[in-house]
Design a protein around this motif. Structure first.
Motif, PDB file in Angstrom:
ATOM      1  N   GLY A 204     -14.892   8.800  14.748  1.00  0.00           N
ATOM      2  CA  GLY A 204     -14.735   7.866  15.664  1.00  0.00           C
ATOM      3  C   GLY A 204     -15.206   6.501  15.231  1.00  0.00           C
ATOM      4  N   GLY A 205     -15.168   5.371  15.953  1.00  0.00           N
ATOM      5  CA  GLY A 205     -15.710   4.285  15.475  1.00  0.00           C
ATOM      6  C   GLY A 205     -15.968   3.349  16.480  1.00  0.00           C
ATOM      7  N   VAL A 206     -16.433   1.847  16.244  1.00  0.00           N
ATOM      8  CA  VAL A 206     -16.688   0.847  17.147  1.00  0.00           C
ATOM      9  C   VAL A 206     -16.016  -0.331  16.431  1.00  0.00           C
ATOM     10  CG1 VAL A 206     -18.484  -0.497  18.127  1.00  0.00           C
ATOM     11  CG2 VAL A 206     -18.843   2.006  17.638  1.00  0.00           C
ATOM     12  N   ILE A 207     -15.394  -1.148  17.329  1.00  0.00           N
ATOM     13  CA  ILE A 207     -14.949  -2.438  17.026  1.00  0.00           C
ATOM     14  C   ILE A 207     -15.288  -3.319  17.967  1.00  0.00           C
ATOM     15  CG2 ILE A 207     -13.044  -3.933  16.865  1.00  0.00           C
ATOM     16  CD1 ILE A 207     -11.169  -1.380  16.231  1.00  0.00           C
ATOM     17  N   ASN A 208     -16.290  -4.340  17.559  1.00  0.00           N
ATOM     18  CA  ASN A 208     -16.974  -5.656  18.462  1.00  0.00           C
ATOM     19  C   ASN A 208     -15.947  -6.641  18.310  1.00  0.00           C
ATOM     20  OD1 ASN A 208     -18.425  -7.675  19.270  1.00  0.00           O
ATOM     21  ND2 ASN A 208     -19.620  -7.958  17.505  1.00  0.00           N
ATOM     22  N   ASN A 209     -15.366  -6.736  19.641  1.00  0.00           N
ATOM     23  CA  ASN A 209     -14.482  -7.877  19.798  1.00  0.00           C
ATOM     24  C   ASN A 209     -15.078  -9.171  20.611  1.00  0.00           C
ATOM     25  OD1 ASN A 209     -12.103  -6.546  19.120  1.00  0.00           O
ATOM     26  ND2 ASN A 209     -12.504  -5.188  20.436  1.00  0.00           N
ATOM     27  N   GLY A 210     -16.386  -9.285  20.457  1.00  0.00           N
ATOM     28  CA  GLY A 210     -17.121 -10.353  20.971  1.00  0.00           C
ATOM     29  C   GLY A 210     -17.443 -10.477  22.449  1.00  0.00           C
TER      30      GLY A 210
ATOM     31  N   LEU B 194     -26.280  12.619  17.649  1.00  0.00           N
ATOM     32  CA  LEU B 194     -25.068  13.611  18.025  1.00  0.00           C
ATOM     33  C   LEU B 194     -25.313  14.765  17.137  1.00  0.00           C
ATOM     34  CD1 LEU B 194     -23.259  14.327  20.247  1.00  0.00           C
ATOM     35  CD2 LEU B 194     -21.597  13.230  18.806  1.00  0.00           C
ATOM     36  N   ALA B 195     -25.525  16.109  17.903  1.00  0.00           N
ATOM     37  CA  ALA B 195     -25.480  17.338  16.993  1.00  0.00           C
ATOM     38  C   ALA B 195     -26.315  17.319  15.699  1.00  0.00           C
ATOM     39  CB  ALA B 195     -24.194  17.537  16.754  1.00  0.00           C
ATOM     40  N   GLY B 196     -27.616  16.564  15.974  1.00  0.00           N
ATOM     41  CA  GLY B 196     -28.470  16.789  14.771  1.00  0.00           C
ATOM     42  C   GLY B 196     -28.287  15.487  13.711  1.00  0.00           C
ATOM     43  N   ALA B 197     -27.194  14.902  14.101  1.00  0.00           N
ATOM     44  CA  ALA B 197     -26.918  13.536  12.946  1.00  0.00           C
ATOM     45  C   ALA B 197     -27.126  12.311  13.754  1.00  0.00           C
ATOM     46  CB  ALA B 197     -25.360  13.725  12.499  1.00  0.00           C
ATOM     47  N   ASP B 198     -27.744  11.514  13.008  1.00  0.00           N
ATOM     48  CA  ASP B 198     -28.344  10.216  13.332  1.00  0.00           C
ATOM     49  C   ASP B 198     -27.691   9.162  12.569  1.00  0.00           C
ATOM     50  OD1 ASP B 198     -29.757   7.898  14.055  1.00  0.00           O
ATOM     51  OD2 ASP B 198     -31.509   8.689  14.503  1.00  0.00           O
ATOM     52  N   SER B 199     -26.623   8.271  12.845  1.00  0.00           N
ATOM     53  CA  SER B 199     -26.123   7.143  12.408  1.00  0.00           C
ATOM     54  C   SER B 199     -27.210   6.183  11.842  1.00  0.00           C
ATOM     55  CB  SER B 199     -24.887   6.621  13.099  1.00  0.00           C
ATOM     56  OG  SER B 199     -25.322   5.756  14.127  1.00  0.00           O
ATOM     57  N   GLY B 200     -28.349   6.044  12.518  1.00  0.00           N
ATOM     58  CA  GLY B 200     -29.074   4.931  12.332  1.00  0.00           C
ATOM     59  C   GLY B 200     -28.106   3.812  13.056  1.00  0.00           C
ATOM     60  N   PHE B 201     -28.815   2.538  12.977  1.00  0.00           N
ATOM     61  CA  PHE B 201     -28.149   1.398  13.662  1.00  0.00           C
ATOM     62  C   PHE B 201     -27.120   0.619  12.600  1.00  0.00           C
ATOM     63  CE2 PHE B 201     -31.500   1.272  16.844  1.00  0.00           C
ATOM     64  CZ  PHE B 201     -30.789   0.835  17.801  1.00  0.00           C
ATOM     65  N   ARG B 202     -25.816   0.584  13.087  1.00  0.00           N
ATOM     66  CA  ARG B 202     -24.857   0.174  12.255  1.00  0.00           C
ATOM     67  C   ARG B 202     -24.479  -1.291  12.853  1.00  0.00           C
ATOM     68  NH1 ARG B 202     -22.449   4.231   8.837  1.00  0.00           N
ATOM     69  NH2 ARG B 202     -24.079   5.587   8.622  1.00  0.00           N
ATOM     70  N   VAL B 203     -24.508  -2.537  12.020  1.00  0.00           N
ATOM     71  CA  VAL B 203     -24.084  -3.673  12.311  1.00  0.00           C
ATOM     72  C   VAL B 203     -22.629  -3.672  12.672  1.00  0.00           C
ATOM     73  CG1 VAL B 203     -23.967  -6.097  11.687  1.00  0.00           C
ATOM     74  CG2 VAL B 203     -26.035  -4.745  11.368  1.00  0.00           C
ATOM     75  N   CYS B 204     -22.003  -4.261  14.013  1.00  0.00           N
ATOM     76  CA  CYS B 204     -20.608  -4.203  14.204  1.00  0.00           C
ATOM     77  C   CYS B 204     -20.339  -5.824  13.975  1.00  0.00           C
ATOM     78  CB  CYS B 204     -20.363  -3.579  15.477  1.00  0.00           C
ATOM     79  SG  CYS B 204     -21.182  -1.931  15.552  1.00  0.00           S
ATOM     80  N   PRO B 205     -19.830  -6.042  12.705  1.00  0.00           N
ATOM     81  CA  PRO B 205     -19.382  -7.430  12.766  1.00  0.00           C
ATOM     82  C   PRO B 205     -18.002  -7.818  13.501  1.00  0.00           C
ATOM     83  CG  PRO B 205     -19.526  -6.656  10.635  1.00  0.00           C
ATOM     84  CD  PRO B 205     -19.503  -5.631  11.764  1.00  0.00           C
ATOM     85  N   LEU B 206     -17.602  -8.980  14.072  1.00  0.00           N
ATOM     86  CA  LEU B 206     -16.487  -9.046  14.983  1.00  0.00           C
ATOM     87  C   LEU B 206     -15.276  -8.672  14.206  1.00  0.00           C
ATOM     88  CD1 LEU B 206     -17.092 -12.662  16.232  1.00  0.00           C
ATOM     89  CD2 LEU B 206     -16.935 -10.663  17.471  1.00  0.00           C
ATOM     90  N   ASN B 207     -14.530  -8.033  15.047  1.00  0.00           N
ATOM     91  CA  ASN B 207     -13.244  -7.565  14.730  1.00  0.00           C
ATOM     92  C   ASN B 207     -13.019  -6.725  13.495  1.00  0.00           C
ATOM     93  OD1 ASN B 207     -12.144  -9.101  16.961  1.00  0.00           O
ATOM     94  ND2 ASN B 207     -12.212 -10.958  15.606  1.00  0.00           N
ATOM     95  N   GLU B 208     -14.151  -5.706  13.216  1.00  0.00           N
ATOM     96  CA  GLU B 208     -14.173  -4.889  12.196  1.00  0.00           C
ATOM     97  C   GLU B 208     -14.303  -3.458  12.579  1.00  0.00           C
ATOM     98  OE1 GLU B 208     -16.245  -5.901   8.503  1.00  0.00           O
ATOM     99  OE2 GLU B 208     -15.792  -8.205   8.663  1.00  0.00           O
ATOM    100  N   LEU B 209     -13.491  -2.608  12.380  1.00  0.00           N
ATOM    101  CA  LEU B 209     -13.918  -1.209  12.389  1.00  0.00           C
ATOM    102  C   LEU B 209     -15.170  -0.819  11.936  1.00  0.00           C
ATOM    103  CD1 LEU B 209     -12.919   1.545  13.919  1.00  0.00           C
ATOM    104  CD2 LEU B 209     -11.597   1.836  11.799  1.00  0.00           C
ATOM    105  N   VAL B 210     -16.192  -0.253  12.387  1.00  0.00           N
ATOM    106  CA  VAL B 210     -17.209   0.484  11.925  1.00  0.00           C
ATOM    107  C   VAL B 210     -17.326   1.802  12.380  1.00  0.00           C
ATOM    108  CG1 VAL B 210     -19.870   0.395  11.946  1.00  0.00           C
ATOM    109  CG2 VAL B 210     -18.703  -1.697  12.335  1.00  0.00           C
ATOM    110  N   LEU B 211     -17.624   2.691  11.063  1.00  0.00           N
ATOM    111  CA  LEU B 211     -17.672   4.242  11.269  1.00  0.00           C
ATOM    112  C   LEU B 211     -19.291   4.478  11.213  1.00  0.00           C
ATOM    113  CD1 LEU B 211     -14.791   4.860   8.619  1.00  0.00           C
ATOM    114  CD2 LEU B 211     -14.533   4.616  11.316  1.00  0.00           C
ATOM    115  N   PRO B 212     -19.569   5.143  12.439  1.00  0.00           N
ATOM    116  CA  PRO B 212     -21.072   5.373  12.255  1.00  0.00           C
ATOM    117  C   PRO B 212     -21.400   6.817  11.710  1.00  0.00           C
ATOM    118  CG  PRO B 212     -20.320   5.387  14.487  1.00  0.00           C
ATOM    119  CD  PRO B 212     -19.107   4.993  13.631  1.00  0.00           C
ATOM    120  N   GLY B 213     -20.386   7.480  11.129  1.00  0.00           N
ATOM    121  CA  GLY B 213     -20.935   8.703  10.658  1.00  0.00           C
ATOM    122  C   GLY B 213     -20.253   9.795  11.336  1.00  0.00           C
ATOM    123  N   VAL B 214     -19.651   9.718  12.395  1.00  0.00           N
ATOM    124  CA  VAL B 214     -19.019  10.793  13.215  1.00  0.00           C
ATOM    125  C   VAL B 214     -17.656  10.628  13.413  1.00  0.00           C
ATOM    126  CG1 VAL B 214     -21.134  11.010  14.701  1.00  0.00           C
ATOM    127  CG2 VAL B 214     -19.393   9.523  15.583  1.00  0.00           C
TER     128      VAL B 214
END
Length: 151
Positions: free
Chosen positions: A104-110, A82-102
């Motif tokens: 916001g974040g992602v939480i994998n709930n299974g 997004l907007a010239g920034a590439d987070s690369g692939f971020r592993v999202c473990p269960l129930n942990e907030l992952v910040l991909p460099g923008v």
């Protein structure tokens, strides 16, 4: 009622969908497209428009959307460009907030992933003026790619 027992069945279809895996007994019966897929309560990968239209969860000002999986997953990776920034692939473990460099974040709930802030596609489409957005997921090793270009 048909009793199958220990008999092996191949080339079986339900309606117009082939059965990819069939476990009888205490196990899950799975029919449809090859697992894993995304989409709430079905086995079809969601389209770009369905991805963009993921509904907000709770207060729309919090910009959180849920991306549902067709069944419980083993591994989930997230990437945003997004907007010239590439987070690369971020592993999202269960129930942990992952910040991909923008913001916001992602939480994998299974069985679903919570996409927060700029990781929620409707936030980017509705609130930002960025010309392109690429998000990709690896769900149990299978790649799903969503590339949005503003018209």
């Amino acid at each position: 009622m048909v009793k199958i027992g220990a008999t092996s069945i191949s080339n079986l279809a339900v309606g117009n969908k082939n059965i990819d895996l069939l476990n009888i007994g205490n196990n899950v019966v799975y029919a449809g497209y090859s697992y894993p897929c995304v989409g709430e309560y079905n086995f079809n990968p969601i389209t770009l428009q369905q991805y963009i239209d993921l509904p907000y969860v709770g207060d729309p000002k919090n910009y959180t959307s849920n991306l549902y999986f067709s069944k419980y997953i083993e591994s989930f990776e997230y990437r945003i460009v997004l907007a010239g920034a590439d987070s690369g692939f971020r592993v999202c473990p269960l129930n942990e907030l992952v910040l991909p460099g923008v913001y916001g974040g992602v939480i994998n709930n299974g069985n679903y992933a919570a996409l927060i802030g700029m990781c929620a596609p409707r936030y980017i489409i509705n609130e930002m003026n960025t010309p392109t957005m690429l998000t990709e997921f690896k769900i149990d090793g299978k790649l799903y790619s969503y590339n949005y270009i503003r018209k």
